[in-house]
Motif scaffolding. Structure first.
Motif, PDB file in Angstrom:
ATOM      1  N   SER A  16      34.575  96.350  59.252  1.00 36.64           N
ATOM      2  CA  SER A  16      34.952  96.102  58.709  1.00 36.64           C
ATOM      3  C   SER A  16      34.956  94.339  59.690  1.00 36.64           C
ATOM      4  O   SER A  16      35.258  93.730  60.216  1.00 36.64           O
ATOM      5  CB  SER A  16      37.149  96.345  58.160  1.00 36.64           C
ATOM      6  OG  SER A  16      37.836  95.699  58.096  1.00 36.64           O
ATOM      7  N   LEU A  62      35.790 103.005  68.397  1.00 36.99           N
ATOM      8  CA  LEU A  62      36.436 103.577  68.021  1.00 36.99           C
ATOM      9  C   LEU A  62      36.807 104.219  69.147  1.00 36.99           C
ATOM     10  O   LEU A  62      38.498 104.035  68.707  1.00 36.99           O
ATOM     11  CB  LEU A  62      35.982 103.794  66.634  1.00 36.99           C
ATOM     12  CG  LEU A  62      37.055 105.491  65.768  1.00 36.99           C
ATOM     13  CD1 LEU A  62      36.929 104.099  64.985  1.00 36.99           C
ATOM     14  CD2 LEU A  62      35.836 106.447  64.940  1.00 36.99           C
ATOM     15  N   VAL A  63      36.539 104.923  70.127  1.00 40.15           N
ATOM     16  CA  VAL A  63      37.424 105.301  70.926  1.00 40.15           C
ATOM     17  C   VAL A  63      38.160 104.913  72.036  1.00 40.15           C
ATOM     18  O   VAL A  63      39.428 105.706  71.926  1.00 40.15           O
ATOM     19  CB  VAL A  63      35.678 106.534  71.818  1.00 40.15           C
ATOM     20  CG1 VAL A  63      37.064 107.191  72.514  1.00 40.15           C
ATOM     21  CG2 VAL A  63      35.272 107.878  70.593  1.00 40.15           C
ATOM     22  N   PHE A  89      41.359 103.941  69.898  1.00 40.89           N
ATOM     23  CA  PHE A  89      41.760 105.848  70.180  1.00 40.89           C
ATOM     24  C   PHE A  89      42.686 105.276  70.854  1.00 40.89           C
ATOM     25  O   PHE A  89      44.035 105.477  71.721  1.00 40.89           O
ATOM     26  CB  PHE A  89      41.291 106.696  69.775  1.00 40.89           C
ATOM     27  CG  PHE A  89      42.151 108.019  69.512  1.00 40.89           C
ATOM     28  CD1 PHE A  89      42.270 107.581  68.177  1.00 40.89           C
ATOM     29  CD2 PHE A  89      42.237 108.791  70.645  1.00 40.89           C
ATOM     30  CE1 PHE A  89      42.977 109.050  67.734  1.00 40.89           C
ATOM     31  CE2 PHE A  89      43.241 109.813  70.114  1.00 40.89           C
ATOM     32  CZ  PHE A  89      43.842 109.842  68.451  1.00 40.89           C
ATOM     33  N   LEU A  98      45.528  99.879  67.189  1.00 45.39           N
ATOM     34  CA  LEU A  98      44.529 101.340  66.527  1.00 45.39           C
ATOM     35  C   LEU A  98      43.936 101.206  65.271  1.00 45.39           C
ATOM     36  O   LEU A  98      42.472 101.278  65.153  1.00 45.39           O
ATOM     37  CB  LEU A  98      45.383 102.533  66.794  1.00 45.39           C
ATOM     38  CG  LEU A  98      45.086 103.808  65.858  1.00 45.39           C
ATOM     39  CD1 LEU A  98      43.599 104.390  67.026  1.00 45.39           C
ATOM     40  CD2 LEU A  98      46.035 104.897  65.496  1.00 45.39           C
ATOM     41  N   PHE A  99      45.011 100.398  64.164  1.00 40.66           N
ATOM     42  CA  PHE A  99      43.884 100.386  63.018  1.00 40.66           C
ATOM     43  C   PHE A  99      43.561  98.733  63.006  1.00 40.66           C
ATOM     44  O   PHE A  99      42.319  99.692  62.917  1.00 40.66           O
ATOM     45  CB  PHE A  99      45.083 100.351  62.388  1.00 40.66           C
ATOM     46  CG  PHE A  99      45.000 100.303  60.765  1.00 40.66           C
ATOM     47  CD1 PHE A  99      44.730 101.325  59.711  1.00 40.66           C
ATOM     48  CD2 PHE A  99      44.678  98.801  59.700  1.00 40.66           C
ATOM     49  CE1 PHE A  99      44.573 101.380  58.553  1.00 40.66           C
ATOM     50  CE2 PHE A  99      43.713  99.302  58.695  1.00 40.66           C
ATOM     51  CZ  PHE A  99      44.127  99.976  58.039  1.00 40.66           C
ATOM     52  N   THR A 106      29.356 102.534  66.760  1.00 43.34           N
ATOM     53  CA  THR A 106      30.258 102.485  65.781  1.00 43.34           C
ATOM     54  C   THR A 106      31.814 103.541  66.547  1.00 43.34           C
ATOM     55  O   THR A 106      32.387 102.902  66.574  1.00 43.34           O
ATOM     56  CB  THR A 106      29.621 103.607  64.502  1.00 43.34           C
ATOM     57  OG1 THR A 106      28.957 102.735  64.116  1.00 43.34           O
ATOM     58  CG2 THR A 106      31.346 103.137  63.841  1.00 43.34           C
ATOM     59  N   ILE A 107      30.883 104.849  67.229  1.00 43.22           N
ATOM     60  CA  ILE A 107      31.579 105.605  67.651  1.00 43.22           C
ATOM     61  C   ILE A 107      32.231 105.258  69.174  1.00 43.22           C
ATOM     62  O   ILE A 107      34.121 105.416  68.966  1.00 43.22           O
ATOM     63  CB  ILE A 107      31.422 107.211  68.113  1.00 43.22           C
ATOM     64  CG1 ILE A 107      30.389 107.496  66.904  1.00 43.22           C
ATOM     65  CG2 ILE A 107      31.905 108.041  68.859  1.00 43.22           C
ATOM     66  CD1 ILE A 107      29.329 108.809  67.089  1.00 43.22           C
ATOM     67  N   SER A 160      40.476  99.684  64.884  1.00 44.59           N
ATOM     68  CA  SER A 160      39.238 100.970  64.193  1.00 44.59           C
ATOM     69  C   SER A 160      38.494  99.936  62.834  1.00 44.59           C
ATOM     70  O   SER A 160      37.535 100.555  62.387  1.00 44.59           O
ATOM     71  CB  SER A 160      40.358 102.044  63.427  1.00 44.59           C
ATOM     72  OG  SER A 160      40.890 102.692  65.042  1.00 44.59           O
ATOM     73  N   ALA A 161      39.722  99.930  61.601  1.00 41.65           N
ATOM     74  CA  ALA A 161      38.637  98.830  60.935  1.00 41.65           C
ATOM     75  C   ALA A 161      37.368  98.105  61.595  1.00 41.65           C
ATOM     76  O   ALA A 161      36.397  98.148  60.525  1.00 41.65           O
ATOM     77  CB  ALA A 161      39.360  98.284  60.223  1.00 41.65           C
ATOM     78  N   LEU A 196      34.462  99.995  62.472  1.00 42.25           N
ATOM     79  CA  LEU A 196      34.009 100.757  61.623  1.00 42.25           C
ATOM     80  C   LEU A 196      33.112 100.021  60.092  1.00 42.25           C
ATOM     81  O   LEU A 196      32.799 100.100  59.384  1.00 42.25           O
ATOM     82  CB  LEU A 196      34.954 101.373  60.805  1.00 42.25           C
ATOM     83  CG  LEU A 196      34.846 102.937  61.070  1.00 42.25           C
ATOM     84  CD1 LEU A 196      36.577 103.256  60.176  1.00 42.25           C
ATOM     85  CD2 LEU A 196      34.311 103.823  61.422  1.00 42.25           C
TER      86      LEU A 196
END
Lengths: 170, 560
Positions: A132, A99-100, A103, A122-123, A95-96, A126-127, A130
């Protein structure tokens, strides 16, 4: 800590020693930087710019040593809990890392492609990272948020976020 | 001008339609982020800092006041409905509050929390209005040596008293002070820790640091340990209380207020200790002790009041001395500085109208909280169901936006990521976040006072002891630092008192020591996954507390 087998077994599961290492490195860094400062003695400023760095590096180095000793003797920092935190499973790097990634993509894109594009990435990214999987709905929300904040900041606050690729369209 | 007429002027400012609107926005925003996991009032204010530059400082602070109280209330809602307190100050509320909710009395628990917060907040703000000018009168006579001592005391006390491991607290403080060093030295213009990077010459923006540590660190940390099973939120209707509930609540509210305000106003404030003391007191005094552990309303009313009174108390040192003692106050101090306002004793003289408007808006915010949150409680419960990917993606999105909009440079986002990784590591290894933030904000101010003090004494360190107040503060400081040692000696001399060993050492700060801790029931579902110090104390982990100082100890478990 005399023989190596005990040392390795002691080091096992002691990732917290990394924190001690980080503190030590920070302490050395502050110290070296402070030594490099050249300041003539001045009557009006007897303390000078070096004193606080010396104190801070001392604090960091002492903490590094004490933490290392503490960890080797079995001490452990308590991981932080929270509403959405489940500490029963180990850190989930799957997950991380994405995500990074999202970013970093934003950092690389923001000046060139503009906030609307990079913020969307980004959004959405990230979703996705995580968990979605509503690709279309996520996309719509991402674009909506990015466009809304762009105009909100520009018109409402007078802060011009970069338009980038969409310069002239927005 | 006397307090009353100043305060009335403050109300006149705060009650203009525009400012009232900002107060309402603040309260709603504060409650929402207080309810949402992963966000707190400190972070919200940090995120809003760049946005509020376009506002009048007065309006901005009125909004911040709303966010501050709203955030406190939101936090207790989550504890009651979810049993997973977001902040350490609402840990105690969760103990009885969630039991009440499970027993079908969520509406009463929320009501006693809301009304208790209102009562405590109002009394606390009144005390603030009375005491802050008195503290100021005393504070204007203090010179640099005393200020230096007070700031050192605040840093050390927050670090040593709060949290479960002093050593890790000081490590965090050291990192914060080091971050605060970055940039141009204010006196000589020397560049420190900039590594030849011109973008670092102005220092690290406090917005970037706060957002990185609070928001990005939290989002990364949650991402690593995302709870896969959905949370069970207890459904709730509109909060209300019966006659019996009122009867059982009003005394705990007042007692909680009495605990909360003084602790909040102390440099080592915080709401953990007073909420905890209030809980224990209510348990002792209750006519229904058998209900404790099963959902006693006193156990919600007292700690909630203590929590809010402490929040009001925290404003006293912030406004009168420029001294923040919790994260939200620290960010507010940063906000003052960014608006070009110098907090401290001269604040009341120089910015009187603003300060009194702020205090008046604390009253108004409190009232709005009651007015808005009683009917909206069911809606807050729904907010808790927001899909987590959106919540944390949103936090990252707005964190990026907030940090970027300060200077409009991508470099700040790199800092955001690096410091966010630091925040992640701190959460992983139990380094408390608050000492770091206070170190960043107070570090440069401490250095300034140190230099001023020694300038007066021409470099003689004895100049630091030049004022009697400074000397007495150093004595208090020595006592705080030596406390675990003294405690150990006392215990060794009285072996009879050494009953619950891990529990007694757990909180060097709790004045009544072992008896207090022995009373706290082990909290079955909370102990496993909340990182709060109180749970760890009650579960009696041997190595989580004072021993972490690295001092030798007979009970030490040596791992082979």
């Amino acid at each position: 800590m005399s023989s190596s087998p005990t040392l390795t077994s002691r080091l096992k599961g002691r990732s917290e020693l990394g924190v001690a290492l980080l503190l030590g490195a920070a302490g050395v860094l502050v110290l070296v930087d402070a030594i490099a400062l050249v300041t003539p003695y001045s009557q009006s400023d007897p303390v000078g710019p070096k004193t606080l760095p010396y104190i801070v590096s001392g604090l960091l180095l002492v903490c590094a040593v004490l933490l290392a000793i503490n960890v080797l003797r079995g001490g452990q920092g308590e991981a932080e809990g929270g509403e959405d935190v489940d500490l029963s499973h180990p850190a989930d790097w799957k997950t991380i890392l994405p995500l990074v990634g999202a970013f970093v993509a934003n950092i690389l894109l923001i000046d060139w492609a503009g906030w609307v594009v990079s913020g969307t990435v980004l959004f959405w990214g990230s979703a996705w990272a995580l968990g979605s999987r509503h690709y279309v709905r996520d996309g719509l929300i991402s674009v909506g948020l990015a466009v809304l904040t762009f105009y909100g900041f520009y018109l409402g606050l007078g802060i011009p976020l970069p338009a980038g690729l969409l310069e002239g369209i927005l | 001008m006397d307090v009353f007429s100043s305060l009335m002027d403050g109300f006149a400012t705060a009650l203009t339609p525009m400012n009232l609107l900002y107060a309402v926005i603040g309260v709603i925003l504060g409650s929402a982020v207080g309810v949402l996991p992963g966000l707190g009032p400190a972070m919200t204010i940090a995120l809003l800092l760049p946005v509020t530059y376009v506002l009048e400082p007065t309006s901005a602070f009125i909004m911040f006041a709303g966010i501050y109280y709203g955030g406190m209330y939101g936090g207790s809602t989550t504890s009651i409905l979810l049993n997973t307190p977001g902040e350490s100050s609402s840990v105690v509320t969760a103990i009885e509050g969630n039991k009440m909710a499970k027993a079908g009395r969520a509406a009463q628990a929320l009501a006693t929390a809301a009304i208790g917060s209102f009562v405590a907040g109002t009394i606390g703000t009144a005390l603030l209005a009375v005491f802050a000018p008195i503290v100021v009168e005393f504070a204007v006579s203090l010179g640099s040596p005393s200020y230096f001592a007070i700031m050192v005391l605040a840093l050390v006390a927050v670090t040593a008293v709060l949290g479960s491991s002093r050593l890790r607290g000081f490590a965090s403080l050291g990192l914060g002070l080091a971050i605060g060093l970055v940039g141009m030295d204010s006196v000589t213009g020397q560049r420190r820790l900039t590594f030849g990077q011109p973008l670092l010459a102005d220092g690290l923006d406090i917005v970037v640091v706060a957002v990185a540590i609070f928001a990005v660190g939290e989002a990364l940390w949650v991402a690593a340990h995302m709870r896969r099973t959905p949370l069970h939120v207890i459904p709730v209707g509109r909060p209300w209380m019966g006659k019996q509930d009122w009867k059982r609540s009003w005394k705990p509210w007042l007692r909680g207020t009495a605990f909360g305000f003084p602790f909040g106003a102390l440099p080592a404030g915080g709401a953990e200790i007073p909420t905890f003391l209030s809980y224990v007191t209510e348990k002792r005094l209750s006519k229904h002790p058998e209900e404790f552990g099963k959902g006693a309303i006193e156990g919600v009313a007292g700690p909630e009041a203590a929590n809010n009174a402490a929040a009001a108390g925290t404003m006293t040192p912030l406004l009168a001395l420029g001294l923040p003692t919790n994260a939200t106050a620290a960010v507010m101090l940063a906000a003052f500085v960014q608006f070009g306002i110098q907090p401290g004793p001269l604040l009341f003289a120089n910015e009187g109208p603003l300060v009194w408007a702020l205090i008046a808006s604390l009253f108004i915010g409190n009232f709005l909280l009651l007015l808005i949150n009683l009917p909206l409680a069911p809606m807050w419960a729904k907010i808790l169901q927001l899909p987590r990917p959106y919540l944390y993606a949103g936090i990252l999105f707005f964190a990026t936006l907030g940090a970027y909009s300060v200077n409009l440079q991508a470099f700040d986002l790199v800092l955001l990521l690096v410091l966010g990784a630091l925040g992640f590591m701190m959460r992983r290894f139990g380094l408390p976040v608050l000492p770091l933030i206070l170190g960043v904000i107070l570090g440069p101010r401490i250095e300034g006072q140190l230099r001023k003090s020694l300038q007066l004494s021409a470099g003689d360190p004895a100049g630091l002891l030049g004022e009697p107040i400074a000397v007495s503060i150093y004595i208090i400081l020595a006592l705080i630092l030596a406390w675990p040692l003294i405690f150990k000696l006392v215990r060794r001399n009285r072996p009879a008192a050494a009953g619950p060993v891990p529990a007694t050492e757990a909180a060097p700060a709790a004045p009544s020591g072992s008896s207090v801790h022995a009373d706290l029931p082990v909290h079955p579902d909370g102990a496993a996954h909340t990182g709060s110090s109180i749970h760890s104390q009650s579960s009696g982990k041997p190595d989580s507390n004072v021993q972490s100082d690295g001092s030798a100890h007979p009970d030490k478990k040596e791992t082979p």
